[in-house]
Design a protein around this motif. Structure first.
Motif, PDB file in Angstrom:
ATOM      1  N   ILE A 140     -28.877  15.463  13.525  1.00 33.42           N
ATOM      2  CA  ILE A 140     -28.380  16.522  14.407  1.00 33.42           C
ATOM      3  C   ILE A 140     -27.409  17.477  13.701  1.00 33.42           C
ATOM      4  O   ILE A 140     -27.514  18.701  13.884  1.00 33.42           O
ATOM      5  CB  ILE A 140     -27.735  15.914  15.673  1.00 33.42           C
ATOM      6  CG1 ILE A 140     -28.810  15.274  16.555  1.00 33.42           C
ATOM      7  CG2 ILE A 140     -26.965  16.979  16.466  1.00 33.42           C
ATOM      8  CD1 ILE A 140     -29.840  16.237  17.099  1.00 33.42           C
ATOM      9  N   PRO A 141     -26.448  16.997  12.882  1.00 31.00           N
ATOM     10  CA  PRO A 141     -25.517  17.949  12.241  1.00 31.00           C
ATOM     11  C   PRO A 141     -26.226  19.044  11.433  1.00 31.00           C
ATOM     12  O   PRO A 141     -25.866  20.218  11.537  1.00 31.00           O
ATOM     13  CB  PRO A 141     -24.667  17.046  11.336  1.00 31.00           C
ATOM     14  CG  PRO A 141     -24.667  15.721  12.032  1.00 31.00           C
ATOM     15  CD  PRO A 141     -26.050  15.588  12.602  1.00 31.00           C
ATOM     16  N   LEU A 142     -27.246  18.678  10.647  1.00 29.95           N
ATOM     17  CA  LEU A 142     -27.965  19.677   9.865  1.00 29.95           C
ATOM     18  C   LEU A 142     -28.691  20.667  10.770  1.00 29.95           C
ATOM     19  O   LEU A 142     -28.646  21.891  10.552  1.00 29.95           O
ATOM     20  CB  LEU A 142     -28.970  19.002   8.930  1.00 29.95           C
ATOM     21  CG  LEU A 142     -29.884  19.945   8.138  1.00 29.95           C
ATOM     22  CD1 LEU A 142     -29.074  20.842   7.217  1.00 29.95           C
ATOM     23  CD2 LEU A 142     -30.937  19.168   7.357  1.00 29.95           C
ATOM     24  N   LEU A 143     -29.361  20.147  11.809  1.00 36.59           N
ATOM     25  CA  LEU A 143     -30.112  21.021  12.705  1.00 36.59           C
ATOM     26  C   LEU A 143     -29.181  21.938  13.492  1.00 36.59           C
ATOM     27  O   LEU A 143     -29.503  23.111  13.728  1.00 36.59           O
ATOM     28  CB  LEU A 143     -30.977  20.191  13.660  1.00 36.59           C
ATOM     29  CG  LEU A 143     -32.104  19.389  12.995  1.00 36.59           C
ATOM     30  CD1 LEU A 143     -32.927  18.659  14.041  1.00 36.59           C
ATOM     31  CD2 LEU A 143     -32.997  20.288  12.152  1.00 36.59           C
ATOM     32  N   PHE A 144     -28.017  21.434  13.908  1.00 33.94           N
ATOM     33  CA  PHE A 144     -27.057  22.280  14.601  1.00 33.94           C
ATOM     34  C   PHE A 144     -26.518  23.370  13.667  1.00 33.94           C
ATOM     35  O   PHE A 144     -26.230  24.489  14.106  1.00 33.94           O
ATOM     36  CB  PHE A 144     -25.907  21.446  15.155  1.00 33.94           C
ATOM     37  CG  PHE A 144     -26.191  20.863  16.527  1.00 33.94           C
ATOM     38  CD1 PHE A 144     -27.463  20.873  17.064  1.00 33.94           C
ATOM     39  CD2 PHE A 144     -25.173  20.294  17.284  1.00 33.94           C
ATOM     40  CE1 PHE A 144     -27.731  20.341  18.318  1.00 33.94           C
ATOM     41  CE2 PHE A 144     -25.418  19.765  18.538  1.00 33.94           C
ATOM     42  CZ  PHE A 144     -26.704  19.790  19.061  1.00 33.94           C
ATOM     43  N   SER A 145     -26.362  23.048  12.380  1.00 34.59           N
ATOM     44  CA  SER A 145     -25.917  24.054  11.403  1.00 34.59           C
ATOM     45  C   SER A 145     -26.945  25.175  11.281  1.00 34.59           C
ATOM     46  O   SER A 145     -26.594  26.361  11.245  1.00 34.59           O
ATOM     47  CB  SER A 145     -25.691  23.410  10.033  1.00 34.59           C
ATOM     48  OG  SER A 145     -24.682  22.428  10.091  1.00 34.59           O
TER      49      SER A 145
END
Length: 448
Positions: A260-265
């Protein structure tokens, strides 16, 4: 060919709801800059006004997304559309108010503008619409609920196509209606009517998708409490009994989900780049190209028509052959090139840039949303989509303000900044794509 082979009956209602909502929104896109300047504003005020919606959506979308996990997608979609309808009524009120000057300013940073009473009312309308504007995240969560791993990519491609179709018709209709005797008022009236239609479609045609909620039927206007009366039932996921969650998911718990952190970025960066485009393009069209609302409407409608073709038959054909990661990678690279070409003041090159932008966006965004919808806990999809929407809202808030301000000083070079952002997304996705290929190779070697 059977129509339902192209659009399955189970997803048609949510595609229709999404199309109607986008149609109502996009009608105002090509005329908003002209409304702002006619009422005393400038590019700076246009950017600030544009930022009001995403800023308050940042507050409201996670609330509505998490609420939809508990009380159902359908009810929250109705609340959101009702808020949009009331916001359009407030917007129309601005046209019957006197243009009373509240204050004015002239600086190197903000340019020259006059804040009038109608402009202030339009700000309030955008604030209210933004706070109740969780319909996109909830609609994506709804589609995630009813999709399987086999049809997820195709379904999100169709969702993207319905969005683009709304953007095809909306700007085109706005350009035609704005040239009539009523001017910008008629497109706004139509937008309000479309919001009412959306409420009717949701209430009568959309079935509840959340497996942990039993729908209690349509709206009972006599009792607002009854509208929220939801019978919760125990649900089985992965062989484990889970009660329907009653605790609101936090940023921390959502960000702890793998991937999720990468996709939210990427979510944030994509919206940041596009907000520079949506802030700069209308000012560009109005001040440098000297386009009319019809000219801008045709330009946007052309873009959306290309995206309909890409997100429909093209993506439908590619989804079984190319991974989401690869499509996002290709799309982001095309977007980087298109944003660079947008900085060149030539009509032919602008349409080439528009074509590349439409193809790139058509490949990238539905693929990204499909990837996000299968990442993380399935029972948290409402919260994941809501917080993802908030990431986009934060980016849009800063991007729209920044875009309006930067265009006053660096003009079309603001699009070069967008090109750099999409090139950064390309690098991030290249890393994820290579990691996925390595994981597959390890998995194949282990099985062998």
């Amino acid at each position: 060919m059977n129509f339902f082979k192209i659009i399955p009956p189970k997803i048609f209602p949510i595609l229709l709801v999404n199309f109607i909502g986008i149609l109502g929104y996009s009608i105002v896109v090509p005329i908003l800059i002209f409304i702002v300047t006619d009422l005393g504003g400038n590019g700076f005020i246009y950017g600030i006004l544009g930022a009001m919606y995403p800023f308050f959506q940042f507050i409201g979308a996670p609330i509505l997304g998490s609420l939809s996990d508990r009380v159902g997608r359908k009810k929250v979609l109705i609340i959101s559309q009702l808020g949009t309808f009331l916001a359009w009524l407030l917007f129309l009120l601005a046209f019957i108010l006197p243009q009373t000057e509240l204050w004015s300013q002239h600086t190197g940073l903000t340019g020259s503008y006059v804040m009038t009473l109608p402009l202030l009312v339009i700000f309030l309308a955008r604030i209210f619409d933004g706070f109740t504007g969780g319909n996109i995240s909830v609609a994506n969560a709804y589609l995630s609920d009813i999709s399987t791993d086999e049809d997820r990519n195709k379904n999100f491609g169709k969702m993207g196509a319905s969005t683009s179709l709304g953007f095809v018709l909306g700007p085109a209709v706005a350009g035609i209606l704005a040239s009539t005797y009523l001017g910008e008022v008629l497109p706004l009236i139509l937008a309000a009517v479309i919001s009412l239609i959306a409420i009717f479609v949701i209430n009568t045609r959309l079935e509840e998708s959340n497996p942990c909620v039993v729908d209690t039927g349509g709206i009972e206007l006599k009792s607002f409490r009854r509208f929220f009366q939801v019978e919760h039932k125990d649900c089985y996921f992965d062989g484990e009994l889970q009660a329907n969650p009653q605790v609101k998911e936090s940023w921390k718990t959502i960000l702890s989900e793998p991937g999720i952190p990468l996709l939210f970025s990427i979510y944030f960066l994509t919206f940041l780049a596009f907000s520079l485009f949506y802030a700069g393009l209308p000012i560009y069209a109005n001040t440098i190209l000297h386009w009319s609302a019809s000219d801008l409407g045709i330009f946007l409608a052309y873009s959306s028509l290309i995206m309909v073709l890409v997100q429909g038959p093209v993506l439908n054909w590619l989804s079984d052959k190319v991974s989401n990661e690869a499509l996002i990678l290709i799309g982001s690279l095309l977007l980087a090139l298109s944003f660079f070409l947008l900085s060149i003041e030539n009509i032919l090159i602008l349409y080439v840039a528009n074509t590349l932008l439409s193809v790139g966006n058509g490949l990238m965004w539905p693929s990204f949303m499909a990837l996000l919808s299968r990442t993380g806990n399935k029972q948290k999809q409402g919260a994941i989509q809501g917080y993802g929407n908030s990431m986009g809202s934060i980016a849009s808030m800063f991007g729209l303000i920044l875009g309006g301000m930067l265009f006053e000083s660096i003009a079309t070079y603001v699009f070069v900044i967008g090109a750099v952002i999409f090139f950064l997304i390309t690098i991030l996705m290249a890393g994820k794509f290579l990691n996925r290929r390595k994981e597959k190779q390890v998995s194949v070697a282990a099985q062998g």
